[in-house]
Scaffold this active site. Sequence first.
Site, PDB file in Angstrom:
ATOM      1  N   LYS A 179     -38.200   1.825   1.519  1.00 26.82           N
ATOM      2  CA  LYS A 179     -39.147   2.314   0.505  1.00 26.82           C
ATOM      3  C   LYS A 179     -39.209   1.372  -0.712  1.00 26.82           C
ATOM      4  O   LYS A 179     -40.277   1.090  -1.216  1.00 26.82           O
ATOM      5  CB  LYS A 179     -38.765   3.736   0.034  1.00 26.82           C
ATOM      6  N   ARG A 200     -38.123  14.867  -3.247  1.00 30.57           N
ATOM      7  CA  ARG A 200     -37.109  14.943  -2.202  1.00 30.57           C
ATOM      8  C   ARG A 200     -36.807  16.382  -1.808  1.00 30.57           C
ATOM      9  O   ARG A 200     -35.960  16.604  -0.925  1.00 30.57           O
ATOM     10  CB  ARG A 200     -35.828  14.299  -2.717  1.00 30.57           C
ATOM     11  N   ARG A 213     -26.803  -3.538   3.109  1.00 31.16           N
ATOM     12  CA  ARG A 213     -27.235  -3.560   1.705  1.00 31.16           C
ATOM     13  C   ARG A 213     -26.040  -3.383   0.770  1.00 31.16           C
ATOM     14  O   ARG A 213     -25.983  -3.982  -0.303  1.00 31.16           O
ATOM     15  CB  ARG A 213     -28.264  -2.438   1.477  1.00 31.16           C
ATOM     16  N   ARG A 220     -23.896  -0.737  -4.845  1.00 31.86           N
ATOM     17  CA  ARG A 220     -24.033   0.731  -4.896  1.00 31.86           C
ATOM     18  C   ARG A 220     -22.895   1.377  -4.116  1.00 31.86           C
ATOM     19  O   ARG A 220     -22.749   1.131  -2.924  1.00 31.86           O
ATOM     20  CB  ARG A 220     -25.384   1.156  -4.306  1.00 31.86           C
ATOM     21  N   ARG A 247     -25.887  11.252   3.174  1.00 27.11           N
ATOM     22  CA  ARG A 247     -27.251  11.042   2.655  1.00 27.11           C
ATOM     23  C   ARG A 247     -28.291  11.285   3.749  1.00 27.11           C
ATOM     24  O   ARG A 247     -29.361  11.834   3.489  1.00 27.11           O
ATOM     25  CB  ARG A 247     -27.383   9.635   2.074  1.00 27.11           C
TER      26      ARG A 247
HETATM   27  P1  AMP Z   1     -32.212   6.369  -3.921  1.00 28.29           P
HETATM   28  O1  AMP Z   1     -32.124   5.122  -4.740  1.00 28.29           O
HETATM   29  O2  AMP Z   1     -33.614   6.875  -3.795  1.00 28.29           O
HETATM   30  O3  AMP Z   1     -31.505   6.246  -2.591  1.00 28.29           O
HETATM   31  O4  AMP Z   1     -31.425   7.502  -4.736  1.00 28.29           O
HETATM   32  C1  AMP Z   1     -30.050   7.383  -5.016  1.00 28.29           C
HETATM   33  C2  AMP Z   1     -29.488   8.739  -5.396  1.00 28.29           C
HETATM   34  O5  AMP Z   1     -30.129   9.222  -6.588  1.00 28.29           O
HETATM   35  C3  AMP Z   1     -29.696   9.859  -4.373  1.00 28.29           C
HETATM   36  O6  AMP Z   1     -28.709   9.840  -3.352  1.00 28.29           O
HETATM   37  C4  AMP Z   1     -29.606  11.088  -5.257  1.00 28.29           C
HETATM   38  O7  AMP Z   1     -28.266  11.378  -5.614  1.00 28.29           O
HETATM   39  C5  AMP Z   1     -30.326  10.624  -6.518  1.00 28.29           C
HETATM   40  N1  AMP Z   1     -31.782  10.889  -6.429  1.00 28.29           N
HETATM   41  C6  AMP Z   1     -32.779   9.964  -6.414  1.00 28.29           C
HETATM   42  N2  AMP Z   1     -33.978  10.551  -6.332  1.00 28.29           N
HETATM   43  C7  AMP Z   1     -33.745  11.887  -6.294  1.00 28.29           C
HETATM   44  C8  AMP Z   1     -34.572  13.034  -6.183  1.00 28.29           C
HETATM   45  N3  AMP Z   1     -35.921  12.924  -6.098  1.00 28.29           N
HETATM   46  N4  AMP Z   1     -33.982  14.251  -6.164  1.00 28.29           N
HETATM   47  C9  AMP Z   1     -32.644  14.390  -6.259  1.00 28.29           C
HETATM   48  N5  AMP Z   1     -31.796  13.352  -6.351  1.00 28.29           N
HETATM   49  C10 AMP Z   1     -32.332  12.105  -6.363  1.00 28.29           C
END
Ligand code: AMP
Length: 191
Positions: free
Chosen positions: A14, A89, A128, A134, A146
Site C-alpha cells: 500500500k 481498518r 522489510r 519497525r 497483524r
Molecule cells: P501500518 O503502517 O499501516 O502497518 O500501521 C502500523 C500500526 O499502526 C498498525 O499495526 C496499528 O497498530 C496502527 N494503525 C495504523 N492505522 C490504523 C488504523 N486505521 N486503525 C487502527 N490502528 C492503526
Amino acid sequence: MLNLVLFGPPGAGKGTQSAKIIEKYNLLHISTGDLFRKHLSEGTALGQLAQKYMDNGNLVPDEVVIGMVGDKIKSTQGVAGIVFDGFPRTVAQAEALDVLLNDMKTPISGMVSLEVPDEELKTRLMERGKTSGRVDDQDAAKIDNRIQVYYKETLPVASFYEKQDKLAAVKGVGSIEEIFGSICGAIEKLN
Ligand code: AMP
C-alpha cells in the site's frame, strides 16, 4: 475530487503504490501508520498512547484514529483528492469516514484492494524489517498477529465498500510497475 481507499493486508504494498498514485493523480496521501509513527518520533501524548498497540500489531482504538484523520482532513484544502492508506481498518472507521466526507460533499470514489497470499506477506514483512527499523516488522509472532487482526477486524471493510459498489480487487503480486498499471486501470474505471 478523487478520494481513494487503498486497501490490503500488512505488506500488500500500500505504501509503495500510494507514493506512485499520489504522484500520477496529484493527490494527498493520508497514511494513519505514518501519522502514528510521526507522533511516536515526536514523543506526543497521542504517539505514546498508540505505541503499545502498534508494537504488538494491534489496532489503535477507533476514536483515536478517527479523531486524528478528521483533524488531518479538516486542515487540508485545495487538493485534487486523497489516498487513504491503512485507513479505514474497521467498519466503525469506514462509517465515520463516510460521515466526515459527506459533510464535505466529497465522498469516497472507490476502494482498490491489493490481494496478496499470506506466505508472500510474511516474507515481505520480514524482509522489510531488516531495513525499516519497525519493531512490528521484525518478529514472526507480531507479523502473524497483524495478519490475523487484518482478517478479523479489517476485512469486513471490503464488504462495506462492496455494498456501495465501490470495490475493485487488484492482484498485488508481480512487479511494482505491473501492479501500478492494474491499479491505474481500476482507478480509471471509477465514476
Ligand atoms: P501500518 O503502517 O499501516 O502497518 O500501521 C502500523 C500500526 O499502526 C498498525 O499495526 C496499528 O497498530 C496502527 N494503525 C495504523 N492505522 C490504523 C488504523 N486505521 N486503525 C487502527 N490502528 C492503526
